[in-house]
Design an enzyme around this catalytic site. Sequence first.
Site, PDB file in Angstrom:
ATOM      1  N   ASP A  55       0.862  -1.181   0.000  1.00  0.00           N
ATOM      2  CA  ASP A  55       0.000   0.000   0.000  1.00  0.00           C
ATOM      3  C   ASP A  55       0.896   1.227   0.000  1.00  0.00           C
ATOM      4  OD1 ASP A  55       1.103   0.214   2.506  1.00  0.00           O
ATOM      5  OD2 ASP A  55      -0.791   0.297   3.588  1.00  0.00           O
TER       6      ASP A  55
ATOM      7  N   ASP B 227       1.481   4.707   2.377  1.00  0.00           N
ATOM      8  CA  ASP B 227       1.098   5.295   3.660  1.00  0.00           C
ATOM      9  C   ASP B 227       1.459   6.776   3.701  1.00  0.00           C
ATOM     10  OD1 ASP B 227       0.556   2.634   5.194  1.00  0.00           O
ATOM     11  OD2 ASP B 227       2.519   2.354   4.283  1.00  0.00           O
TER      12      ASP B 227
ATOM     13  N   ASP C  12      -3.209   4.413   2.873  1.00  0.00           N
ATOM     14  CA  ASP C  12      -3.531   4.728   4.275  1.00  0.00           C
ATOM     15  C   ASP C  12      -3.144   6.175   4.551  1.00  0.00           C
ATOM     16  OD1 ASP C  12      -4.290   2.133   4.726  1.00  0.00           O
ATOM     17  OD2 ASP C  12      -2.403   1.533   5.672  1.00  0.00           O
TER      18      ASP C  12
END
Length: 501
Positions: free
Chosen positions: A333, A335, A425
């Site tokens: 992902d 962040d 995120d």
Amino acid sequence: MLHATMLPPMRKRQRRTEGTEGPRYGVEVKFPDVRLYLVEKKMGATRRGFLAQLARAKGFLVEDVLSERVTHVVSEQNQAQELWQWLRRQALNNLPTLHVLDIGWFTDSMREGRPVTLEARHHIQDILPEASTHLPVVVLSRYACQRRTSTENHNEIFTDAFEVMAESYEFSQCDGQCLAFRRAASVLKSVPWPVERLGAATRLPCLGEHTRAVMEEILQCGRSFEVEKILCNDRYQRLKLFTSVFGVGPKTAEKWHRGGLRTLNDALEDPGVELNSMQKAGFRHHGDISRAVSRAEALALGEILHQAALGISAHAVLVLTGGFRRGKEFGHDVDFLLSTPEQGKEETLLLSLVDSLRRQGILLYCDHHPSTFDINNLPGVSFEAMDHFAKSFLILRLEDRQVEGGVQRPEGQHDGRSWRAVRVDVVAPPMERYAFTLLGWTGSRQFERDLRRFARKEKRMLLDNHGLWDKTKKEFLPAEREEDIFAHLGLEYLEPQLRNA
Ligand code: CTP
Ligand code: MN
Ligand code: MN
């Protein structure tokens, strides 16, 4: 004056024995586990005598002769290579466990009146890793926050195997064994060359009987049968498949497995399976978000979020954290940390940012967690718990044209789409908590775990993403930058690139 009182007993002792030269003049031995030897070369006999005297007066054991009883060799201004060649010629059996230290450690210890914690900067490293019959010498701490771990892993053959073992234990909820393999993997990642003999591992910390057994198999057979057995195991394969879906944890995966589900389609078609909205999004974008995100994609997303944030507030601060901040080329992902100097406005900023992404038509999914941060509830007792800041777990749409070289595609496939989905995120702490959150979200997970453990066990302090509590002083220690937090903990500052534990 100094010399007159000091040299005679030195000479007498040297003549007398090769024995321990402990504290004299009624000073008790305070540190029986530490036996110093000061290298005379470059230091000179006079200074050596003076330093030995000083150490003995402070309760240290100082040996005049280098023997296997010595635990700490201290040298001043010697070239590492030369020093190590000389040490190897001494044919000491304890060479692999000997601490070979720069004078800085000695002077720090004298100032503190105790042997100070060993740090990477104190060690004089053996430059020839493959040298002679002796094994490469790296002195590694039990704590990941005291080890330098770059993205370059020379021991993937072991760490990959350990990761499978850890995962399998995680699926079985054997937390202790899981952690043991994660720790061992983390230690091997910080060894700057491939471990080629088990002997080399004997002085590495955190390697237990089981981890060594797996290493031994790999060293002897090129693979571990125990690991291969796990990889072929039905249950392991299914849990691995199910947990690859965003929103599906080990517990749900186990339930599905018990219910006889075998494939992702089974889970989608089974009338007994009720998917929550996160899992629905996870299934919808499974192909895309189970594929690694590249650095170019992460930077492109950073640009998009940055523009959106600045469109809301000129004071917005957006920082890339997580694996990409540690220099990784790929991640699962991306962040980000979002904040603003306008007090109390960070959560609104995050909500406005998500809204802006929605209006741009690139928000594919959002799971927002409002802030539950309350300074009066600090520090938290749980070390693994999520922090209390506002945060959003997102899935965003990233277009080919926004990324240098286009978005990542499965090899050789082109499904006609000009975009991919990416997991993102974003955490939004208040600015005065910025340093703690940045440190916490930069990771790696193992690095964070050991920072907290180190703080608790070695410093009587509690660290989390919100702050640092000194249990002795009963107060919060302030930090504007990550460097301040390392300094409070008495740790050498490690760049994010060295936190890939
Ligand atoms: N983290 C956290 N609280 C969360 C989620 C993550 O403190 N709710 C921290 C984790 O402890 C970790 C860091 O954020 O240190 C990044 O987490 P993650 O994205 O899961 O891992 P990465 O190290 O970025 O690895 P990857 O590249 O696979 O994403
Ligand atoms: Mn990440
Ligand atoms: Mn993450």
